[in-house]
Design a protein around this motif. Structure first.
Motif, PDB file in Angstrom:
ATOM      1  N   THR A  17       0.807  -1.218   0.000  1.00  0.00           N
ATOM      2  CA  THR A  17       0.000   0.000   0.000  1.00  0.00           C
ATOM      3  C   THR A  17       0.842   1.272   0.000  1.00  0.00           C
ATOM      4  OG1 THR A  17      -0.132   0.008   2.429  1.00  0.00           O
ATOM      5  CG2 THR A  17      -1.835  -1.203   1.237  1.00  0.00           C
ATOM      6  N   ARG A  18       2.115   1.179   0.325  1.00  0.00           N
ATOM      7  CA  ARG A  18       3.002   2.341   0.294  1.00  0.00           C
ATOM      8  C   ARG A  18       4.425   1.901   0.032  1.00  0.00           C
ATOM      9  NH1 ARG A  18       6.467   2.857   4.560  1.00  0.00           N
ATOM     10  NH2 ARG A  18       5.875   2.165   6.667  1.00  0.00           N
ATOM     11  N   ALA A  19       5.269   2.884  -0.305  1.00  0.00           N
ATOM     12  CA  ALA A  19       6.678   2.596  -0.567  1.00  0.00           C
ATOM     13  C   ALA A  19       7.440   2.397   0.736  1.00  0.00           C
ATOM     14  CB  ALA A  19       7.298   3.743  -1.357  1.00  0.00           C
ATOM     15  N   VAL A  20       8.580   1.725   0.646  1.00  0.00           N
ATOM     16  CA  VAL A  20       9.496   1.634   1.782  1.00  0.00           C
ATOM     17  C   VAL A  20       9.997   3.045   2.089  1.00  0.00           C
ATOM     18  CG1 VAL A  20      11.644   0.643   2.640  1.00  0.00           C
ATOM     19  CG2 VAL A  20      10.213  -0.677   1.070  1.00  0.00           C
ATOM     20  N   ARG A  21      10.060   3.390   3.366  1.00  0.00           N
ATOM     21  CA  ARG A  21      10.466   4.730   3.767  1.00  0.00           C
ATOM     22  C   ARG A  21      11.776   4.704   4.545  1.00  0.00           C
ATOM     23  NH1 ARG A  21       4.512   6.418   6.019  1.00  0.00           N
ATOM     24  NH2 ARG A  21       3.514   6.818   4.002  1.00  0.00           N
ATOM     25  N   ARG A  22      12.481   5.806   4.501  1.00  0.00           N
ATOM     26  CA  ARG A  22      13.679   5.953   5.316  1.00  0.00           C
ATOM     27  C   ARG A  22      13.294   5.811   6.791  1.00  0.00           C
ATOM     28  NH1 ARG A  22      12.997  10.614   2.511  1.00  0.00           N
ATOM     29  NH2 ARG A  22      13.989  10.687   0.453  1.00  0.00           N
ATOM     30  N   GLY A  23      14.145   5.130   7.518  1.00  0.00           N
ATOM     31  CA  GLY A  23      13.894   4.939   8.943  1.00  0.00           C
ATOM     32  C   GLY A  23      13.133   3.676   9.285  1.00  0.00           C
ATOM     33  N   ASP A  24      12.461   3.065   8.310  1.00  0.00           N
ATOM     34  CA  ASP A  24      11.771   1.800   8.568  1.00  0.00           C
ATOM     35  C   ASP A  24      12.777   0.721   8.967  1.00  0.00           C
ATOM     36  OD1 ASP A  24       9.387   2.966   7.842  1.00  0.00           O
ATOM     37  OD2 ASP A  24       9.142   1.850   5.973  1.00  0.00           O
ATOM     38  N   VAL A  25      12.409  -0.108   9.917  1.00  0.00           N
ATOM     39  CA  VAL A  25      13.200  -1.307  10.240  1.00  0.00           C
ATOM     40  C   VAL A  25      12.562  -2.444   9.453  1.00  0.00           C
ATOM     41  CG1 VAL A  25      13.902  -2.917  12.043  1.00  0.00           C
ATOM     42  CG2 VAL A  25      13.854  -0.451  12.505  1.00  0.00           C
ATOM     43  N   ILE A  26      13.339  -3.007   8.534  1.00  0.00           N
ATOM     44  CA  ILE A  26      12.779  -3.990   7.613  1.00  0.00           C
ATOM     45  C   ILE A  26      13.456  -5.343   7.750  1.00  0.00           C
ATOM     46  CG2 ILE A  26      12.099  -2.243   5.917  1.00  0.00           C
ATOM     47  CD1 ILE A  26      14.580  -3.175   4.241  1.00  0.00           C
ATOM     48  N   VAL A  27      12.724  -6.370   7.362  1.00  0.00           N
ATOM     49  CA  VAL A  27      13.267  -7.718   7.220  1.00  0.00           C
ATOM     50  C   VAL A  27      13.343  -7.993   5.718  1.00  0.00           C
ATOM     51  CG1 VAL A  27      12.880 -10.173   7.635  1.00  0.00           C
ATOM     52  CG2 VAL A  27      12.320  -8.494   9.398  1.00  0.00           C
ATOM     53  N   PHE A  28      14.480  -8.503   5.279  1.00  0.00           N
ATOM     54  CA  PHE A  28      14.655  -8.759   3.851  1.00  0.00           C
ATOM     55  C   PHE A  28      15.514  -9.997   3.624  1.00  0.00           C
ATOM     56  CE2 PHE A  28      18.045  -6.032   5.328  1.00  0.00           C
ATOM     57  CZ  PHE A  28      19.191  -6.517   4.718  1.00  0.00           C
ATOM     58  N   ARG A  29      15.333 -10.569   2.449  1.00  0.00           N
ATOM     59  CA  ARG A  29      16.184 -11.689   2.044  1.00  0.00           C
ATOM     60  C   ARG A  29      17.523 -11.120   1.596  1.00  0.00           C
ATOM     61  NH1 ARG A  29      11.209 -12.720   0.100  1.00  0.00           N
ATOM     62  NH2 ARG A  29      11.737 -11.761  -1.911  1.00  0.00           N
ATOM     63  N   GLY A  30      18.582 -11.586   2.206  1.00  0.00           N
ATOM     64  CA  GLY A  30      19.896 -11.081   1.852  1.00  0.00           C
ATOM     65  C   GLY A  30      20.273 -11.474   0.439  1.00  0.00           C
ATOM     66  N   PRO A  31      20.862 -10.553  -0.343  1.00  0.00           N
ATOM     67  CA  PRO A  31      21.406 -10.930  -1.652  1.00  0.00           C
ATOM     68  C   PRO A  31      22.389 -12.081  -1.498  1.00  0.00           C
ATOM     69  CG  PRO A  31      21.366  -8.543  -1.402  1.00  0.00           C
ATOM     70  CD  PRO A  31      21.023  -9.119  -0.058  1.00  0.00           C
ATOM     71  N   SER A  32      22.655 -12.768  -2.581  1.00  0.00           N
ATOM     72  CA  SER A  32      23.482 -13.982  -2.516  1.00  0.00           C
ATOM     73  C   SER A  32      24.872 -13.722  -1.942  1.00  0.00           C
ATOM     74  CB  SER A  32      23.605 -14.603  -3.904  1.00  0.00           C
ATOM     75  OG  SER A  32      24.173 -13.681  -4.824  1.00  0.00           O
ATOM     76  N   SER A  33      25.369 -12.498  -2.076  1.00  0.00           N
ATOM     77  CA  SER A  33      26.712 -12.183  -1.579  1.00  0.00           C
ATOM     78  C   SER A  33      26.727 -11.880  -0.080  1.00  0.00           C
ATOM     79  CB  SER A  33      27.283 -10.981  -2.349  1.00  0.00           C
ATOM     80  OG  SER A  33      26.422  -9.864  -2.219  1.00  0.00           O
ATOM     81  N   TRP A  34      25.571 -11.750   0.525  1.00  0.00           N
ATOM     82  CA  TRP A  34      25.499 -11.450   1.959  1.00  0.00           C
ATOM     83  C   TRP A  34      25.573 -12.755   2.744  1.00  0.00           C
ATOM     84  CZ3 TRP A  34      22.983  -6.705   4.323  1.00  0.00           C
ATOM     85  CH2 TRP A  34      23.089  -5.598   3.454  1.00  0.00           C
ATOM     86  N   THR A  35      26.597 -12.870   3.565  1.00  0.00           N
ATOM     87  CA  THR A  35      26.758 -14.079   4.375  1.00  0.00           C
ATOM     88  C   THR A  35      26.093 -13.886   5.736  1.00  0.00           C
ATOM     89  OG1 THR A  35      28.893 -13.271   5.171  1.00  0.00           O
ATOM     90  CG2 THR A  35      28.909 -14.737   3.262  1.00  0.00           C
ATOM     91  N   PRO A  36      25.620 -14.959   6.355  1.00  0.00           N
ATOM     92  CA  PRO A  36      24.941 -14.842   7.647  1.00  0.00           C
ATOM     93  C   PRO A  36      25.815 -14.191   8.707  1.00  0.00           C
ATOM     94  CG  PRO A  36      24.575 -17.007   6.698  1.00  0.00           C
ATOM     95  CD  PRO A  36      25.611 -16.339   5.845  1.00  0.00           C
ATOM     96  N   GLU A  37      25.184 -13.359   9.543  1.00  0.00           N
ATOM     97  CA  GLU A  37      25.892 -12.722  10.658  1.00  0.00           C
ATOM     98  C   GLU A  37      25.817 -13.581  11.921  1.00  0.00           C
ATOM     99  OE1 GLU A  37      25.506  -7.997   9.754  1.00  0.00           O
ATOM    100  OE2 GLU A  37      23.764  -8.978  10.612  1.00  0.00           O
ATOM    101  N   ALA A  38      25.017 -14.625  11.880  1.00  0.00           N
ATOM    102  CA  ALA A  38      24.916 -15.543  13.016  1.00  0.00           C
ATOM    103  C   ALA A  38      24.773 -16.953  12.468  1.00  0.00           C
ATOM    104  CB  ALA A  38      23.728 -15.193  13.898  1.00  0.00           C
ATOM    105  N   LYS A  39      25.501 -17.870  13.027  1.00  0.00           N
ATOM    106  CA  LYS A  39      25.469 -19.251  12.576  1.00  0.00           C
ATOM    107  C   LYS A  39      24.446 -20.055  13.382  1.00  0.00           C
ATOM    108  CE  LYS A  39      28.761 -18.924   9.500  1.00  0.00           C
ATOM    109  NZ  LYS A  39      28.483 -19.110   8.067  1.00  0.00           N
ATOM    110  N   VAL A  40      23.685 -20.855  12.673  1.00  0.00           N
ATOM    111  CA  VAL A  40      22.697 -21.731  13.308  1.00  0.00           C
ATOM    112  C   VAL A  40      23.010 -23.162  12.895  1.00  0.00           C
ATOM    113  CG1 VAL A  40      20.253 -22.306  13.526  1.00  0.00           C
ATOM    114  CG2 VAL A  40      20.951 -19.918  13.247  1.00  0.00           C
TER     115      VAL A  40
END
Length: 290
Positions: free
Chosen positions: A83-106
């Motif tokens: 219903t609206r665009a992503v805005r500056r300041g929003d805290v978002i969850v996103f799928r990391g691009p393929s080059s982004w490695t996990p910051e926490a191991k599970v």
């Protein structure tokens, strides 16, 4: 002296009582048989809500301190960006691009039973996974994001951000993170986002992926939703707001992805909410709790 009719009524009374008792027992057995069906329906409804509307996520690392803590659970609105665009300041969850490695191991489940438990825990937002990230949007398509100005601040389209309300502060020394130890200057391409963690010294965000081919930016199409409420721990539960500083940023030379350029007007739960209580924060990267 009772009449013959009264005698017959007295003889039939116990039979009527026995039939009523049998019917009650039958209804009880029917109710028990319905319970599994009700459970299946409830699970299906929860799955549909999670898939299309609101999903819980578990925070396993510290890249969003002090806003979120390791072990926190947040609710993510998966409809808002329809219903609206992503805005500056929003805290978002996103799928990391393929080059982004996990910051926490599970650790991977070692057997089918553990995989099933992991899936159930993820569905309820009580178990970590590994492929999705949570960060704060600093710049949208068309924005020029730079660091740092003469006062060491991040600027967006020439406007310096006041990040004092959410940058990580050491609980012992009370020293706040610098906005960035890394210098950068990027104009965010259309349809992409520049994102950063609130714990700038513990967040492998857009700054550390500038050589990936897209300048460290994240595609808007990878956004799962907006984190709008922390539900756990209960003592620090509350809305995850957008600091007022983002409302003072002028639009960039291009339109934000998903709609026309606009100042960051407040949305219903995006008031200038201070960092949530609960001590030094942790949280940041996490994988979607699916």
């Amino acid at each position: 002296m009772q009449s013959d009719a009264e005698d017959r009524d007295t003889e039939r009374a116990p039979e009527a009582g026995e039939n009523a008792a049998e019917r009650e027992q039958g209804n009880g057995r029917s109710s028990w048989k319905e319970i599994p069906l009700l459970i299946v329906v409830a699970v299906l409804l929860a799955f549909v809500v999670k898939l299309f509307a609101v999903q819980a996520f578990y925070i396993p690392s510290g890249s969003m301190e002090n806003t979120l803590h390791v072990g926190d659970r947040v609710l993510v609105n998966k409809i808002v960006y329809r219903t609206r665009a992503v805005r500056r300041g929003d805290v978002i969850v996103f799928r990391g691009p393929s080059s982004w490695t996990p910051e926490a191991k599970v650790a991977a489940p070692s057997n089918p039973f553990q995989r099933a438990l992991r899936w159930l825990g993820g569905a309820a937002g009580v178990a970590p996974t590994e492929t999705d990230f949570i960060k704060r949007v600093i710049g949208v398509g068309g924005d020029r994001v730079r660091c740092c100005d003469a006062q060491g601040r991040v600027t967006v389209n020439g406007t310096a951000l006041d990040e004092s309300s959410y940058l990580y502060e050491d609980p012992v020394t009370h020293v706040r993170n610098k906005p960035s130890e890394e210098a950068f200057d990027i104009t965010v391409p259309s349809g992409r986002l520049w994102v950063m963690g609130d714990h700038r010294q513990n967040s492998a965000d857009s700054r550390y992926h500038r050589t990936d081919g897209n300048g460290g930016t994240v595609p808007v199409k990878n956004v799962i939703g907006r984190a709008f409420f922390k539900v756990w721990p209960v003592g620090s539960a509350g809305p995850i707001g957008v600091p007022a500083t983002f409302g003072r940023v002028a639009s960039g030379r291009g339109a934000p992805p998903g709609g026309p350029a606009e100042p960051a007007a407040p949305d219903p739960v995006a008031a200038d909410v201070p960092p949530l209580a609960g001590g030094p924060g942790r949280g940041g990267y996490f994988r979607a709790a699916v």
